[in-house]
Design an enzyme around this catalytic site. Structure first.
Site, PDB file in Angstrom:
ATOM      1  N   SER A  70       0.798  -1.235   0.000  1.00 58.55           N
ATOM      2  CA  SER A  70       0.000   0.000   0.000  1.00 58.55           C
ATOM      3  C   SER A  70       0.824   1.275   0.000  1.00 58.55           C
ATOM      4  O   SER A  70       0.273   2.363  -0.201  1.00 58.55           O
ATOM      5  CB  SER A  70      -0.948   0.016   1.205  1.00 58.55           C
ATOM      6  N   LYS A  73       0.356   3.495  -2.972  1.00 59.49           N
ATOM      7  CA  LYS A  73      -0.834   4.337  -3.118  1.00 59.49           C
ATOM      8  C   LYS A  73      -0.480   5.828  -3.076  1.00 59.49           C
ATOM      9  O   LYS A  73      -1.170   6.658  -3.682  1.00 59.49           O
ATOM     10  CB  LYS A  73      -1.842   4.010  -2.016  1.00 59.49           C
ATOM     11  N   TYR A 195      -3.885  -2.923 -10.276  1.00 62.68           N
ATOM     12  CA  TYR A 195      -3.731  -2.685  -8.842  1.00 62.68           C
ATOM     13  C   TYR A 195      -2.813  -3.721  -8.198  1.00 62.68           C
ATOM     14  O   TYR A 195      -1.929  -3.381  -7.398  1.00 62.68           O
ATOM     15  CB  TYR A 195      -5.116  -2.709  -8.187  1.00 62.68           C
ATOM     16  N   TYR A 246      -4.006   3.337   7.884  1.00 61.50           N
ATOM     17  CA  TYR A 246      -5.250   2.605   8.077  1.00 61.50           C
ATOM     18  C   TYR A 246      -6.080   3.251   9.192  1.00 61.50           C
ATOM     19  O   TYR A 246      -6.156   4.471   9.276  1.00 61.50           O
ATOM     20  CB  TYR A 246      -4.965   1.115   8.325  1.00 61.50           C
ATOM     21  N   VAL A 264       1.302  -3.485   4.111  1.00 62.94           N
ATOM     22  CA  VAL A 264       1.305  -4.739   4.849  1.00 62.94           C
ATOM     23  C   VAL A 264       2.535  -5.585   4.551  1.00 62.94           C
ATOM     24  O   VAL A 264       2.715  -6.647   5.153  1.00 62.94           O
ATOM     25  CB  VAL A 264       0.010  -5.549   4.601  1.00 62.94           C
TER      26      VAL A 264
END
Length: 310
Positions: A70, A73, A195, A246, A264
């Site tokens: 992530s 992102k 993705y 998160y 993660v």
């Protein structure tokens, strides 16, 4: 406490942090729901700091490539924001979610508009829009990371991408659900492929600290060209601070006091605007998906150096 002056290097601080982390029990557990990540050693630890001019300091496994997940992102957000500006914010919000990163719950209440770009639903929207803008969002991202890090060997990990695709039912559900509201432009299978490739990129702490430098330079890339306006760089950093870890963003801001984004795979990037960028990696995660040793190391960094946005 060792408060940093502009003339001091970061190396002694990093070495002190690494020594403290090595003596800390309880490192969490690797992400076992992605089989390709489950075998990582939770005792691994690396940390790097990159100054604005590209000087990099590191300790431990700071040159060891790991799965960025992530963290990417952040870069897709910047790349799309640079292309379409504020129109992006019509499709994704800027508020903390308060729910797990792969939650479906809020989407129905909010008519298919994800809360922010860093939960999975929001990242899918951003990747979808970058795919529309470029025709190959994952390759555009990889080219950017190679250029900013100076590491042309960065690439996708096909095994990780395949592992995520085989276990990606919830992401598929998110994509189809948002498509039903007209908030996804590309076919969902195409979007998911982009993705999963994006999240599978392997990079080291050194690579990611350097690649994040444009956010510390207020939107200026490593070659001196401008990617984001100063205002847009501020916006990205603000959303990182409030949404980047998160549903633990409040605790991260409280402990670390920097804009940051976790993945993660065990990595976390962080930004000290106008001064430096950091990346720390240790694959043992807490229950919210953030690196246990990584958060502790960044907490110690801001305490020892006095560098924070607060």
């Amino acid at each position: 406490m060792v408060i940093m002056s502009p003339s001091l290097t970061f190396q002694p601080v990093l070495e002190r942090i690494a020594t403290e982390i090595a003596q800390t029990p309880g490192r969490g557990r690797p992400a076992d729901y992605i089989p390709a990540l489950a075998a990582c050693d939770p005792r691994s630890f690396g940390m790097a700091v990159a100054e604005l001019d590209g000087t990099v300091y590191g300790v431990g496994d700071w040159r060891q490539p790991f799965s960025t997940q992530s963290i990417t992102k952040v870069f897709t957000l910047a790349l799309d924001l640079a292309r379409e500006g504020d129109e992006l914010w019509e499709h994704v919000g800027r508020e903390p979610s308060g729910n797990p990163f792969n939650s479906l719950v809020q989407l129905e209440y909010e008519n298919g508009i994800p809360r922010n770009p860093f939960i999975n639903a929001g990242a899918l929207v951003v990747t979808d829009r970058l795919q529309t803008q470029t025709g190959d969002a994952a390759a555009t991202l990889l080219d950017f990371l190679r250029a900013e890090s100076g590491n042309l060997a960065l690439t996708f990990d096909k095994g990780v991408a395949a592992s995520e695709a085989a276990n990606g039912d919830r992401n598929a559900a998110l994509g189809h659900f948002m498509a039903s509201y007209g908030n996804i432009d590309n076919p969902v299978p195409v979007l998911l492929d982009q993705y999963f490739r994006q999240c599978s990129i392997e990079a080291s702490c050194a690579d990611l600290a350097l690649a994040t430098g444009f956010l510390a330079r207020h939107g200026i890339r490593a070659d001196g060209s401008r990617l984001l306006t100063r205002s847009q760089a501020k916006q990205v950093n603000a959303v990182l601070l409030t949404c980047g870890t998160y549903d633990a963003a409040g605790d991260f801001a409280y402990r670390v006091g920097l804009p940051g984004k976790s993945g993660v795979g065990g990595g976390i990037i962080a930004v000290v605007p106008g001064r430096c960028t950091l990346c720390v990696w240790s694959p043992g995660l807490d229950q919210r998906g953030n690196s246990v040793a990584g958060v502790a190391a960044l907490d110690r960094f801001t305490t020892l150096t006095g560098l924070s946005v607060f």
